[in-house]
Every structure is written in structure tokens, then in C-alpha cells.
Write an enzyme that holds these catalytic residues in place. Sequence first.
Site, mmCIF file in Angstrom:
data_model
loop_
_atom_site.group_PDB
_atom_site.id
_atom_site.type_symbol
_atom_site.label_atom_id
_atom_site.label_comp_id
_atom_site.label_asym_id
_atom_site.label_seq_id
_atom_site.Cartn_x
_atom_site.Cartn_y
_atom_site.Cartn_z
ATOM 1 N N ASP A 1 1.964 1.675 3.279
ATOM 2 C CA ASP A 1 1.538 3.045 3.004
ATOM 3 C C ASP A 1 2.316 4.023 3.859
ATOM 4 O O ASP A 1 2.606 5.127 3.425
ATOM 5 C CB ASP A 1 0.029 3.168 3.246
ATOM 6 C CG ASP A 1 -0.723 2.499 2.121
ATOM 7 O OD1 ASP A 1 -0.914 3.127 1.074
ATOM 8 O OD2 ASP A 1 -1.044 1.300 2.261
HETATM 9 C C1 RUB Z 1 -3.117 -0.133 -1.189
HETATM 10 C C2 RUB Z 1 -2.174 -0.743 -0.218
HETATM 11 C C3 RUB Z 1 -0.819 -1.140 -0.755
HETATM 12 C C4 RUB Z 1 0.184 -0.031 -0.444
HETATM 13 C C5 RUB Z 1 1.521 -0.258 -1.130
HETATM 14 O O1 RUB Z 1 -4.250 0.447 -0.563
HETATM 15 O O2 RUB Z 1 -2.425 -0.869 0.958
HETATM 16 O O3 RUB Z 1 -0.367 -2.299 -0.142
HETATM 17 O O4 RUB Z 1 -0.334 1.231 -0.878
HETATM 18 O O5 RUB Z 1 1.374 -0.207 -2.526
HETATM 19 P P1 RUB Z 1 -5.284 1.312 -1.433
HETATM 20 P P2 RUB Z 1 2.637 0.076 -3.488
HETATM 21 O O6 RUB Z 1 -5.790 0.427 -2.525
HETATM 22 O O7 RUB Z 1 -6.331 1.749 -0.469
HETATM 23 O O8 RUB Z 1 -4.497 2.492 -2.005
HETATM 24 O O9 RUB Z 1 3.631 -0.992 -3.211
HETATM 25 O O10 RUB Z 1 2.058 0.021 -4.866
HETATM 26 O O11 RUB Z 1 3.161 1.435 -3.150
#
Ligand code: RUB
Length: 273
Positions: A165
Site C-alpha cells: 500500500d
Molecule cells: C489490500 C492490501 C493489498 C495492497 C496491494 O488491503 O493490503 O495487498 O493494497 O494491492 P485492503 P494491489 O483490502 O484493506 O485495501 O496489488 O491490488 O494494489
Amino acid sequence: MLDKVVADIKSLKIQGSQSVAEAAMRAWVKARNKKEAYRKLYAARPTEPFLRNVLDYLMKHDDADALWEKFAVDKQEIIKLGAGKIRNDMIVYTHCHSSSVNRILVEAKKQKKKFNVHATETRPFFQGRITARQLSEAKISVTLFIDSAARLALKDADIMMIGADAITADGYVINKIGSELMATVAKNYGVPVYVCTHSWKFDPKTVFEFEEEIEQRSVKEIWSNPPRGVKISNYAFEKVHPDLITGIISEIGVMKPENFVSEVEKKNAWMFG
Ligand code: RUB
């Protein structure tokens, strides 16, 4: 449209850093009042620098088409580099739901690689089920474990792949709560840990020693009616120490956290302007 997208991001109907940033882009493009859209979307989730970087870029350059094209190319590069790490007969461990990790695994499957995935369910919102469902729809062999079975899920794994994130100037990766716990278990068993991510999850304000805020969510997500006196902690994310990270796989290459940070800073002067 704008208020609905903001509400869907807040409630996790739209989840995962990439999907959040893309939904915000669409909403910003459609909005008549760009400043209002910027303000509301920017604050939709606190630990999302990709969202903030995209909105800052759009306010500066107002060129969403160029950004969509760039992101499409970047996604392909991340998929290619990530799939290159998957080999026949591997067990791949993942936590939560990262669209970046899932795209990589689907590509590895398309390349006819045979591997198994171990995924943890990720309380309290069970995003691990989204991962498991998507992988099984792609005919990838996947086993779901409860979070406290992480040791079992990891002890025979060959690689751990998670999303991100936020990435801070000191090389910490912030991802779903449990990520550092799982990376610590991985280290214990000699399992390499790769973070699969777009480089714009780097948070430029951390260069100036601002702390990345870790989102705390409603305690009701954990226990709707807890007994009086019970305190509940519900952090959505946690920091993963750079020493636990084997490599960050992004569109700019596969790098150790410290090299990733210096490359992103070099390539994105606009983030600091
Ligand atoms: C989702 C999460 C994901 C990252 C990366 O947390 O931690 O691993 O956001 O995702 P939440 P991506 O469900 O609280 O949003 O690779 O899709 O960007």
C-alpha cells in the site's frame, strides 16, 4: 458518482491499492469540480500514497489518458518480472488480496507453469477469499489457511509474494496487517519475500520525515458488541522491515528496498515539486 466512489473506497467495496487509485482516477476525470473531487478522494483512505500520487499528478498535468497508457505498460512489466520468479513445483505463499500478485500468478499459469498457492484468509475482512476465488477461477491450485496457521502455510513455501500500500523513504513496505508477521515466519524458514507493486506507492512526504499514517478501522469490524472494558485494536496495515524483504518487483525492476527508493526519487522529480 464521486460520493459513491468515496463511500465504496471507505467501506472496502473497492479495495487494494491499485483498484483504489484507478477508481479515483475515473471519478476525478468524470467530476465537474476537480478541486472538490481531489479533496474528497484524497482523504478516502489514509495509507494510500498511490491514490494521492495519482490525484496530485492529475491536478498538475490533467492528462488521464497518458496515465492510463503508462499504467497499462507498467502492469505488463510487473507481470513479466513477477512471473519470472515462479518455477515449476513451487509453493507460492500470499496474504490478503493483491491484484498485482494475482495478475503475476495468472500469467505464470498461462506460461504453463505448475505451482500451488497457499493463501491466508486475512481477518477481519477475509480478502484472502477474494484471492482464493480469483485463483481458482483461473484454474490455479490454491489452499486457504486461517491466519493463525501462517506457519503451516509458509513452512514448505518456496516464495512469498505480497502487494504494497505504501513504501517509505527508509525502505519500509506497508501492507495489510499481518504482513510483517508473515515475513518474519518466512525468514525463519528461509523463504524469500517479494513485494509486487507499482512504484508510485512510494510516499514522497516520508522523504521529509513525515510518518506514514497507518489506517485504524472501526472496532465493530472485529466485534460488533464487545463487553465493556475490552479494548480492540484494528490497524488495517503494518510496516514490513526492509531487512525482511528480498526484493521489490515493480515496473522499474527488481530491487532491494534501498535501491528502489533512490530510483523512484530519481525518476519522479514531479512528486516533490
Ligand atoms: C489490500 C492490501 C493489498 C495492497 C496491494 O488491503 O493490503 O495487498 O493494497 O494491492 P485492503 P494491489 O483490502 O484493506 O485495501 O496489488 O491490488 O494494489
